[in-house]
Write an enzyme that holds these catalytic residues in place. Structure first.
Site, mmCIF file in Angstrom:
data_model
loop_
_atom_site.group_PDB
_atom_site.id
_atom_site.type_symbol
_atom_site.label_atom_id
_atom_site.label_comp_id
_atom_site.label_asym_id
_atom_site.label_seq_id
_atom_site.Cartn_x
_atom_site.Cartn_y
_atom_site.Cartn_z
ATOM 1 C CE LYS A 187 -4.744 52.087 11.193
ATOM 2 N NZ LYS A 187 -3.463 52.417 11.830
ATOM 3 C CG ASP A 235 -3.955 52.450 17.577
ATOM 4 O OD1 ASP A 235 -4.433 51.400 17.096
ATOM 5 O OD2 ASP A 235 -2.899 52.959 17.170
ATOM 6 C CD GLN A 247 -0.689 54.935 11.090
ATOM 7 O OE1 GLN A 247 -1.907 54.840 11.229
ATOM 8 N NE2 GLN A 247 0.081 53.858 11.042
#
Ligand code: NAP
Length: 288
Positions: A57, A124, A101
């Site tokens: 990412k 996200d 994450q």
């Protein structure tokens, strides 16, 4: 039964297009404001898959000209420590997007940590606020995997409107938001999970199937209605999806490969949403 070879939903190619557009947007933001969009990745612990995902990412962010910041916390970190790190990033003006994450170690309250992210920086799409905005058709950011799947379908002119869609899986970051986005796009949506009875029968009625189960080759070829669109969001060890590819591809009209399908779209969506977040925070109107 008529056998056909499915057409490929090429996530790798479509993701490359999304990233190209994002590169232009990052440049436009820099020209307009002198500022560079910034993405912060927060990794708690050292799970090898998570280490790889966050590295990919950051690499993609840098490839489109963004700044990336890496926050790493030990696998013994408490919820409080994770919240503190997120709070600092919320207040950092050089950070326009925050990615925590998933999954975090079990002593950390992941829901609380996700929801600590300021919605404007939730690129996200993991907060309750983003889910609510998405479910109500508002301006929030979509959860990246479902958002990427919608972009992929749109690219190939596959309109979910009126189709019977079956989503297998109901996790907060994948199955549930996927179902909401398909509903928002006027599909008739059924959500299946581990308690669903006669799953194969339910799936066989679908024009569009999204597999988000986390079990290798779970979706069987004889469940697939001939001509259906099959989207495999799964990613298991050994580059294997949640769909038994060959038998499903023999019946489907369209199918995503693994790798090269949903995975690249997820990352491209994250990066593209970070550019949009930066544009909003810096008051820049993006052309496309
Ligand atoms: P998850 O949180 O483990 O959720 C799995 C879902 O599948 C649950 O809702 C579960 O039902 C359901 N399920 C499990 N066994 C089932 C069965 N036998 N029959 C029907 N449903 C069943 O997983 P996730 O985070 O959503 O991830 C799903 C998959 O997507 C994994 O392969 C993961 O690696 C992949 N993934 C890919 C990306 C990407 O970028 N491509 C991103 C995230 C995840 P219950 O709710 O009843 O337990």
């Amino acid at each position: 039964m008529q056998h056909s070879t499915a057409q490929i939903l090429d996530g790798k190619a479509v993701a490359a297009e999304v990233l190209e557009r994002t590169t232009r947007q990052v440049e436009a933001i820099r020209e307009a404001t002198g500022q560079v969009p910034g993405l912060a990745t927060v990794l708690v612990g050292a799970d090898p898959a998570s280490v790889t995902y966050t590295r990919m990412k950051r690499k993609r962010a840098e490839a489109v000209g963004m700044r990336s910041m890496r926050i790493e916390l030990p696998d013994t970190a408490s919820t409080g420590e994770v919240l503190e790190a997120i709070d600092r990033l919320n207040r950092d003006e050089q950070v326009h997007g925050i990615l925590l994450q998933h999954p975090v170690p079990k002593q950390v309250d992941e829901r609380r940590a996700f929801d600590a992210i300021r919605p404007e920086k939730d690129v996200d799409g993991v907060t309750v606020a983003s889910f609510g905005a998405m479910a109500f058709g508002g301006a929030g950011f979509a959860s990246c995997t479902p958002g990427g799947i919608m972009t992929l379908l749109a690219h190939y002119g596959i309109d979910p409107a009126g189709r019977r869609a079956v989503v297998i899986g109901r996790s907060p970051i994948l199955g549930k938001p996927m179902a909401m986005l398909l509903l928002g796009a006027n599909a008739t949506v059924t959500i299946c999970h581990s308690r669903t009875r006669e799953l194969g029968q339910v799936v066989s009625e679908a024009d569009l199937v999204v597999a988000a189960v986390g079990r290798p080759r779970f979706v069987q070829g004889d469940w697939i209605r001939p001509g259906a669109v099959v989207v495999d969001a799964g990613y298991n060890e050994g580059n294997v999806g949640d769909v038994d590819y060959d038998p499903c591809a023999a019946r489907a009209g369209w199918i995503t490969p693994v790798p090269g399908g949903v995975g690249p779209m997820t990352i491209a969506t994250l990066i593209s949403q970070t550019a949009r977040a930066a544009a909003r925070q810096l008051d820049v109107t993006l052309e496309n």
